[in-house]
Design an enzyme around this catalytic site. Sequence first.
Site, mmCIF file in Angstrom:
data_model
loop_
_atom_site.group_PDB
_atom_site.id
_atom_site.type_symbol
_atom_site.label_atom_id
_atom_site.label_comp_id
_atom_site.label_asym_id
_atom_site.label_seq_id
_atom_site.Cartn_x
_atom_site.Cartn_y
_atom_site.Cartn_z
ATOM 1 N N ARG A 110 -23.723 47.836 13.018
ATOM 2 C CA ARG A 110 -24.285 46.490 13.197
ATOM 3 C C ARG A 110 -25.259 46.226 12.062
ATOM 4 O O ARG A 110 -26.149 47.025 11.801
ATOM 5 C CB ARG A 110 -25.019 46.372 14.531
ATOM 6 C CG ARG A 110 -25.888 45.123 14.584
ATOM 7 C CD ARG A 110 -26.443 44.797 15.935
ATOM 8 N NE ARG A 110 -25.412 44.335 16.829
ATOM 9 C CZ ARG A 110 -25.654 43.605 17.932
ATOM 10 N NH1 ARG A 110 -26.887 43.264 18.241
ATOM 11 N NH2 ARG A 110 -24.668 43.225 18.704
ATOM 12 N N HIS A 137 -18.453 38.873 14.906
ATOM 13 C CA HIS A 137 -18.842 39.727 16.048
ATOM 14 C C HIS A 137 -17.571 39.963 16.886
ATOM 15 O O HIS A 137 -17.445 39.501 18.018
ATOM 16 C CB HIS A 137 -19.926 39.016 16.863
ATOM 17 C CG HIS A 137 -20.647 39.909 17.831
ATOM 18 N ND1 HIS A 137 -20.432 41.267 17.899
ATOM 19 C CD2 HIS A 137 -21.581 39.626 18.783
ATOM 20 C CE1 HIS A 137 -21.218 41.776 18.839
ATOM 21 N NE2 HIS A 137 -21.915 40.817 19.398
ATOM 22 N N GLN A 140 -17.360 41.390 20.684
ATOM 23 C CA GLN A 140 -17.843 40.477 21.734
ATOM 24 C C GLN A 140 -16.702 39.612 22.280
ATOM 25 O O GLN A 140 -16.626 39.320 23.471
ATOM 26 C CB GLN A 140 -18.948 39.583 21.150
ATOM 27 C CG GLN A 140 -19.454 38.505 22.094
ATOM 28 C CD GLN A 140 -20.338 39.027 23.221
ATOM 29 O OE1 GLN A 140 -21.244 39.806 22.979
ATOM 30 N NE2 GLN A 140 -20.078 38.601 24.448
ATOM 31 N N ASP A 232 -24.547 30.053 22.162
ATOM 32 C CA ASP A 232 -25.199 31.231 21.578
ATOM 33 C C ASP A 232 -26.571 30.766 21.088
ATOM 34 O O ASP A 232 -26.837 29.549 21.031
ATOM 35 C CB ASP A 232 -24.325 31.747 20.407
ATOM 36 C CG ASP A 232 -24.869 33.012 19.736
ATOM 37 O OD1 ASP A 232 -25.753 33.668 20.330
ATOM 38 O OD2 ASP A 232 -24.416 33.333 18.619
ATOM 39 N N CYS A 276 -23.074 34.967 24.982
ATOM 40 C CA CYS A 276 -22.987 36.386 24.588
ATOM 41 C C CYS A 276 -24.272 37.142 24.915
ATOM 42 O O CYS A 276 -24.237 38.371 25.059
ATOM 43 C CB CYS A 276 -22.637 36.503 23.109
ATOM 44 S SG CYS A 276 -23.784 35.620 22.046
ATOM 45 N N ARG A 315 -18.550 43.946 28.056
ATOM 46 C CA ARG A 315 -18.729 44.523 26.714
ATOM 47 C C ARG A 315 -18.399 46.017 26.745
ATOM 48 O O ARG A 315 -17.818 46.564 25.820
ATOM 49 C CB ARG A 315 -20.193 44.375 26.246
ATOM 50 C CG ARG A 315 -20.702 42.980 26.008
ATOM 51 C CD ARG A 315 -19.936 42.238 24.962
ATOM 52 N NE ARG A 315 -19.740 42.960 23.732
ATOM 53 C CZ ARG A 315 -20.687 43.178 22.810
ATOM 54 N NH1 ARG A 315 -21.890 42.691 22.955
ATOM 55 N NH2 ARG A 315 -20.401 43.843 21.692
HETATM 56 N N1 NVA Z 1 -25.409 34.911 16.760
HETATM 57 C C1 NVA Z 1 -26.232 35.927 17.384
HETATM 58 C C2 NVA Z 1 -25.376 36.802 18.237
HETATM 59 C C3 NVA Z 1 -26.171 37.828 19.022
HETATM 60 C C4 NVA Z 1 -25.280 38.687 19.888
HETATM 61 C C5 NVA Z 1 -26.969 36.724 16.333
HETATM 62 O O1 NVA Z 1 -26.341 37.119 15.337
HETATM 63 O O2 NVA Z 1 -28.170 36.951 16.477
HETATM 64 N N1 CP Z 2 -24.118 40.157 22.807
HETATM 65 C C1 CP Z 2 -24.665 41.156 22.092
HETATM 66 O O1 CP Z 2 -24.148 41.573 21.072
HETATM 67 O O2 CP Z 2 -25.828 41.617 22.605
HETATM 68 P P1 CP Z 2 -26.794 42.654 21.898
HETATM 69 O O3 CP Z 2 -27.391 41.958 20.683
HETATM 70 O O4 CP Z 2 -27.831 42.973 22.924
HETATM 71 O O5 CP Z 2 -26.010 43.852 21.485
#
Ligand code: NVA
Ligand code: CP
Length: 334
Positions: A110, A137, A140, A232, A276, A315
């Site tokens: 990540r 992502h 997800q 989101d 999400c 998830r």
């Molecule tokens: N768009 C958000 C998704 C978090 C799961 C981010 O990248 O922070």
């Molecule tokens: N939805 C998701 O990716 O959550 P986290 O950022 O907590 O991993």
Amino acid sequence: METRVTLKGRSLLTLTDLSDMEFSYILDLAEQLKRKKKSGVRGHLLDGKNIALIFEKSSTRTRCAFVVAASDEGATAEYLGVNDIHFGKKETVADTARVLGRFFDGIAFRGFKQETVSQLAARSGIPVWNALTDDWHPTQVFADLMTVKERFGRLSGLTFVYVGDGRNNMVNSLMFGCSRSGMRFVNCTPKELAPSSELVEQARLQARFGGTVEVIHDPRRAVDGAHVLYTDVWVSMGEETKFAERVKLLKAYQVNQALLEATGRVKSGDLLFLHCLPAYHDDKTEVTATSGALEVSDEVFEGPFSRVFDQAENRMHTIKAIMVATLTSEGGVS
Ligand code: NVA
Ligand code: CP
């Protein structure tokens, strides 16, 4: 004729990495693994495997999903926060990849750049899973589609409307995942946050089973007929300086009761709300950097159409399926 689907040795960097059969195989496998866990059967599909989790950004769900999914099937997972290892500082991504490839069986990454996860996959020699980058992502989306399928019993023919920042990692991934599953996908976003026409075109080219992609700026018009409303955060990780600008652009795009009503499906109950997570929904929470709910009202988040915690649980089942599919010879038949 039956075709055996196997993904052993493959990485998952974006959804475009998968064929239609591979895509639906992961969803089917996740359903099987969820049933197995619910029935109390402890698995051994990943016995003896070791998984590395390199995280440059925070995570609750994704990190825990990898750890629990690995443990459920006999693997171990090691969390490597970027400040704990030399990654990209004293040691190049390519060198770290080659070292971890000698120790581990798979890597979840990540972080910020898509290029980093691609480089890890290219140099480690083991499956690498994109656990979120600025652009995509993909893991997800499997949990999202699984939750939709659990609610409606199908994907094809449904209208899925994403409301919010129209060009973040989540909407990019959903645009591909939903349209290739035969859904009518609507990206509802202001003009200033509209996705590039190239990306929309690419998603349209990959759509299957009658799936379509539209971009609509007017929220009430966009949600008309929606079976699924999805949102989101307005400011993704790494974009914190854009907070004030985003709130201004997106405040008319909050998913609230009035927007739910505009779907025309509240009476019939044929409606699902997904997010999400994490979500800014609670007027009272101290974590919201501003006062009040942002992308979703508390009423909707806590309301009867919301299945965001089923989605969060999924998830784990879907990430388990991705690991089992890419690390073992476990295969499906299509
Ligand atoms: N768009 C958000 C998704 C978090 C799961 C981010 O990248 O922070
Ligand atoms: N939805 C998701 O990716 O959550 P986290 O950022 O907590 O991993």
